[in-house]
Design an enzyme around this catalytic site. Structure first.
Site, PDB file in Angstrom:
ATOM      1  N   HIS A  88       0.837  -1.192   0.000  1.00 11.43           N
ATOM      2  CA  HIS A  88       0.000   0.000   0.000  1.00 11.43           C
ATOM      3  C   HIS A  88       0.881   1.254   0.000  1.00 11.43           C
ATOM      4  CE1 HIS A  88      -4.126  -1.199   0.322  1.00 11.43           C
ATOM      5  NE2 HIS A  88      -3.960  -1.908   1.429  1.00 11.43           N
ATOM      6  N   CYS A 150       0.559   2.880  -4.741  1.00 12.84           N
ATOM      7  CA  CYS A 150      -0.132   4.102  -5.148  1.00 12.84           C
ATOM      8  C   CYS A 150       0.587   5.338  -4.630  1.00 12.84           C
ATOM      9  CB  CYS A 150      -1.552   4.110  -4.594  1.00 12.84           C
ATOM     10  SG  CYS A 150      -2.617   2.881  -5.332  1.00 12.84           S
TER      11      CYS A 150
END
Length: 285
Positions: A88, A150
């Site tokens: 993440h 991301c």
């Protein structure tokens, strides 16, 4: 040639609910590790793979620091470092005082945890930390970095991040509270990424960076024929192992062509000097 690789993939997180876990990051780490041995001559002993519980902040950042220490140690003759991170991505308000209108991009490690309204900086790797570490790269040592996470540099509205398909989800976790999201959103479109920091660095040598998406995008964790990978890593490995791309610049073109063909909205990014873009991946310049 003396080589070292660190391949990190984190699907599960100690303090996140299962609904926020990922599926393809551990596969990313394993697949990159295998390709390095098969196609680029890395010995098994030169590759460190850290996944899930083993991929804490201390373990990941410690391994990266050790690699840069070796690169700066006379007699080590470390020629090529590869660092790949699949997990993440997130953001936290900048606290250094030099960018009070911006936020820091960060890579979530297994022990990601909350501190007040925001994530605890001691439980993730912040872009400033990577910038300072990579600034120690000496001339004559090649550092290839692959980030499949991301960046999401323009806004943290959680509803925009819900996966639109059951087999795809974003590799992004927002700050843990509305107050934390408000603090991060204060950065808005001015948010930097590691790519920006590398570009502006005055270091003697700079790494080559492949990033999964632009600062305003999310990177997909996706199902490919029943097996999960990061979409970016999946297509990057396809391009590298096919041997059809003559340069890093051609690799990124091939990756983005496949992302478009498969209807992924993210666009992979390459940060390298002109010679770095025109030479093959893994090749010094």
């Amino acid at each position: 040639m003396t080589q070292f690789a660190l391949c990190v993939g984190i699907n599960r997180f100690e303090n996140l609910p299962m609904t926020s876990w990922l599926n393809g990051c551990v596969n990313d780490a394993a697949d990159v590790s295998a390709l390095l041995g098969r196609a680029f001559g890395f010995a098994d002993t030169s590759i460190t793979v850290l996944t899930d519980r083993a991929a804490t902040k201390d373990a990941v950042f410690g391994a990266m620091t050790e690699a840069l220490d070796r690169a700066n140690t006379p007699g080590e003759h470390l020629d090529h470092i590869v660092i790949t991170l699949s997990s993440h991505g997130t953001q936290l308000p900048d606290t250094s005082g030099d960018e009070d209108d911006r936020v820091d991009e960060a890579f979530a490690t297994y022990d990601l945890r909350q501190s007040g309204a925001a994530w605890n900086p001691g439980s993730l790797i912040v872009d400033d930390e990577l910038h300072d570490l990579f600034a120690r790269l000496p001339k004559g040592v090649l550092l290839d970095v692959i980030l499949d996470t991301c960046h999401s540099g323009s806004g943290l509205r959680a509803m925009d991040l819900l996966p639109s398909r059951d087999d795809r989800r974003p590799r992004f976790v927002p700050p843990p509270t509305p107050l934390g999201r408000d603090g991060a959103e204060a950065g808005g479109a001015d948010t930097r990424t590691l790519r920006d920091l590398i570009r502006s660095s005055k270091a003697a040598a700079k790494p080559v960076l492949f990033a999964a998406c632009r600062a305003d995008q999310t990177a997909a964790d996706a199902n490919f024929d029943g097996r999960y990978n990061g979409a970016f890593t999946h297509f990057l490995l396809d391009a590298l192992q096919s041997g059809a791309a003559s340069s890093r610049g051609e690799v990124i073109k091939q990756v983005n062509a496949k992302l478009r063909d498969r209807k992924f909205t993210q666009r992979a990014q390459l940060e390298a000097s002109a010679p770095g873009k025109s030479t093959a991946w893994g090749t010094a310049f």
